[in-house]
Design a protein around this motif. Structure first.
Motif, mmCIF file in Angstrom:
data_model
loop_
_atom_site.group_PDB
_atom_site.id
_atom_site.type_symbol
_atom_site.label_atom_id
_atom_site.label_comp_id
_atom_site.label_asym_id
_atom_site.label_seq_id
_atom_site.Cartn_x
_atom_site.Cartn_y
_atom_site.Cartn_z
ATOM 1 N N GLU A 24 0.832 -1.208 0.000
ATOM 2 C CA GLU A 24 0.000 0.000 0.000
ATOM 3 C C GLU A 24 0.863 1.252 0.000
ATOM 4 N N GLN A 25 1.980 1.228 0.717
ATOM 5 C CA GLN A 25 2.880 2.374 0.730
ATOM 6 C C GLN A 25 3.539 2.565 -0.634
ATOM 7 N N VAL A 26 3.873 1.460 -1.297
ATOM 8 C CA VAL A 26 4.454 1.537 -2.638
ATOM 9 C C VAL A 26 3.477 2.196 -3.601
ATOM 10 N N VAL A 27 2.216 1.778 -3.537
ATOM 11 C CA VAL A 27 1.187 2.354 -4.404
ATOM 12 C C VAL A 27 1.024 3.845 -4.124
ATOM 13 N N LYS A 28 0.985 4.206 -2.847
ATOM 14 C CA LYS A 28 0.818 5.605 -2.455
ATOM 15 C C LYS A 28 1.989 6.451 -2.934
ATOM 16 N N THR A 29 3.203 5.960 -2.747
ATOM 17 C CA THR A 29 4.390 6.703 -3.171
ATOM 18 C C THR A 29 4.428 6.856 -4.682
ATOM 19 N N LEU A 30 4.104 5.789 -5.402
ATOM 20 C CA LEU A 30 4.111 5.852 -6.861
ATOM 21 C C LEU A 30 3.089 6.869 -7.365
ATOM 22 N N GLU A 31 1.930 6.889 -6.742
ATOM 23 C CA GLU A 31 0.902 7.850 -7.139
ATOM 24 C C GLU A 31 1.366 9.283 -6.867
ATOM 25 N N GLN A 32 2.026 9.506 -5.732
ATOM 26 C CA GLN A 32 2.546 10.834 -5.412
ATOM 27 C C GLN A 32 3.596 11.269 -6.427
ATOM 28 N N GLN A 33 4.480 10.352 -6.796
ATOM 29 C CA GLN A 33 5.532 10.668 -7.758
ATOM 30 C C GLN A 33 4.954 10.938 -9.146
ATOM 31 N N LEU A 34 3.926 10.176 -9.493
ATOM 32 C CA LEU A 34 3.278 10.361 -10.789
ATOM 33 C C LEU A 34 2.622 11.734 -10.873
ATOM 34 N N ASN A 35 1.900 12.116 -9.829
ATOM 35 C CA ASN A 35 1.163 13.375 -9.843
ATOM 36 C C ASN A 35 2.055 14.597 -9.680
ATOM 37 N N ALA A 36 3.192 14.437 -8.987
ATOM 38 C CA ALA A 36 4.066 15.582 -8.709
ATOM 39 C C ALA A 36 4.580 16.233 -9.994
ATOM 40 N N TYR A 37 4.821 15.432 -11.015
ATOM 41 C CA TYR A 37 5.375 15.970 -12.264
ATOM 42 C C TYR A 37 4.532 15.569 -13.467
ATOM 43 N N ARG A 38 3.229 15.433 -13.256
ATOM 44 C CA ARG A 38 2.336 15.027 -14.336
ATOM 45 C C ARG A 38 2.397 16.011 -15.506
ATOM 46 N N ASP A 39 2.344 17.319 -15.208
ATOM 47 C CA ASP A 39 2.348 18.313 -16.281
ATOM 48 C C ASP A 39 3.642 18.263 -17.082
ATOM 49 N N LEU A 40 4.777 18.157 -16.386
ATOM 50 C CA LEU A 40 6.050 18.083 -17.097
ATOM 51 C C LEU A 40 6.117 16.813 -17.951
ATOM 52 N N SER A 41 5.650 15.714 -17.394
ATOM 53 C CA SER A 41 5.693 14.452 -18.113
ATOM 54 C C SER A 41 4.852 14.472 -19.387
ATOM 55 N N THR A 42 3.641 15.005 -19.268
ATOM 56 C CA THR A 42 2.731 15.021 -20.422
ATOM 57 C C THR A 42 3.119 16.066 -21.458
ATOM 58 N N SER A 43 4.114 16.921 -21.129
ATOM 59 C CA SER A 43 4.541 17.963 -22.081
ATOM 60 C C SER A 43 5.656 17.490 -22.997
ATOM 61 N N LEU A 44 6.057 16.240 -22.874
ATOM 62 C CA LEU A 44 7.268 15.767 -23.551
ATOM 63 C C LEU A 44 7.029 15.219 -24.957
ATOM 64 N N GLY A 45 5.789 15.275 -25.428
ATOM 65 C CA GLY A 45 5.497 14.783 -26.766
ATOM 66 C C GLY A 45 6.008 15.734 -27.846
ATOM 67 N N ILE A 46 6.142 15.232 -29.054
ATOM 68 C CA ILE A 46 6.576 16.060 -30.188
ATOM 69 C C ILE A 46 5.467 17.061 -30.524
ATOM 70 N N ASP A 47 5.836 18.331 -30.635
ATOM 71 C CA ASP A 47 4.868 19.383 -30.951
ATOM 72 C C ASP A 47 4.307 19.197 -32.351
ATOM 73 N N LYS A 48 3.015 19.356 -32.476
ATOM 74 C CA LYS A 48 2.374 19.251 -33.781
ATOM 75 C C LYS A 48 2.644 20.517 -34.592
ATOM 76 N N VAL A 49 2.938 20.332 -35.842
ATOM 77 C CA VAL A 49 3.235 21.480 -36.719
ATOM 78 C C VAL A 49 1.921 22.142 -37.140
#
Length: 280
Positions: free
Chosen positions: A255-280
């Motif tokens: 349960e702690q692993v799941v909680k920590t992973l969720e915290q890490q995922l959400n902490a940088y969600r915006d940065l992570s989702t911004s890494l795609g190739i920009d559409k021309v």
């Protein structure tokens, strides 16, 4: 329940393997109990007309092949493989020698691979089978003083999850078991090996770690006999789980692993989702 099932169990001379072998025999199954010292296996498991004891050093693929051949000659098939044999090399990564790291991986990761590779052709031909692999909470999260052990268990986890996809079309399924602390012989001097002190910077923490690990042997809260019986129950379910978190302490860790992973995922969600190739 099919009482004609054949259970092939590694590391059956002590610890969890003994409990699993006894539980399988009590359930009426035919059991192949393996270990490096067959006399020790016989003493630990006891006599039974449904029991075959064969020598097996899981680090040697030739041993695995011979053990499977002996099983087929006696019982004609293998329905359940339990990858149980393991060891524990504890210590700080810098102080563990390359040889110790190799020994950890050889027994706890490559060893189960050797045995499974020998058993899979039998299960494929049968178009049925089950592979139960004993991992650890160390396969869910790493811990100080446990780099070697966690490395072997994380490897075990990835291998088993990938193997499931490969063998499922043949009617073969896998269960990965993540036990917490069970009162087995894993922490005895026979199974646990410590890195030799060599770096002063670790002295204070090493002393604390050694005190904990050496003092915890025999104090674990989990009952291996109950875990063995749980595996019998899970094995007989119509749809066995792909993973079984075993023990209240293991559930807390997961349960702690799941909680920590969720915290890490959400902490940088915006940065992570911004890494795609920009559409021309």
């Amino acid at each position: 329940m099919n009482n004609n099932k054949v259970w092939f169990i590694t590391g059956a001379g002590r610890g969890m393997g003994v409990s699993i072998a006894k539980a399988a025999l009590a359930a009426g199954y035919r059991v192949v109990a393996t270990g490096r010292d067959t006399e020790k296996v016989v003493r630990a498991v006891g006599a039974s007309p449904n029991l075959l004891v064969v020598p097996l050093d899981i680090t040697k693929s030739a041993d695995a092949a011979l053990a499977v051949t002996a099983t087929m000659e006696r019982f004609g098939g293998i329905d359940v493989l339990v990858n149980n044999a393991a060891n524990f090399y504890a210590g700080y990564f810098e102080e563990l020698t390359p040889a110790q790291m190799e020994q950890q991986l050889s027994t706890s990761l490559i060893g189960p691979m050797n045995v499974t590779r020998a058993v899979l052709p039998i299960m494929r031909k049968q178009r049925s089978g089950q592979i139960i692999t004993i991992s650890s909470t160390a396969g869910l999260t790493g811990f100080e003083f446990g780099t070697a052990y966690a490395a072997s268990k994380f490897g075990l986890e990835g291998w088993m999850q990938s193997l499931q996809a490969e063998v499922e079309p043949f009617g073969i399924n896998t269960i990965t078991v993540n036990p917490g602390f069970f009162r087995t012989e894993l922490l005895t001097e026979e199974s646990t090996h410590f890195a030799a002190p060599s770096i002063d910077d670790y002295n204070e923490r090493r002393t604390q770690q050694l005190q904990f690990w050496k003092g915890y042997n025999g104090q674990q809260s989990g009952d291996p006999a109950k875990l063995a019986q749980a595996l019998i129950t899970l094995s007989n379910e119509a749809m066995p789980p792909r993973r079984f978190i075993a023990g209240a302490d293991a559930i807390d860790t997961a349960e702690q692993v799941v909680k920590t992973l969720e915290q890490q995922l959400n902490a940088y969600r915006d940065l992570s989702t911004s890494l795609g190739i920009d559409k021309v």
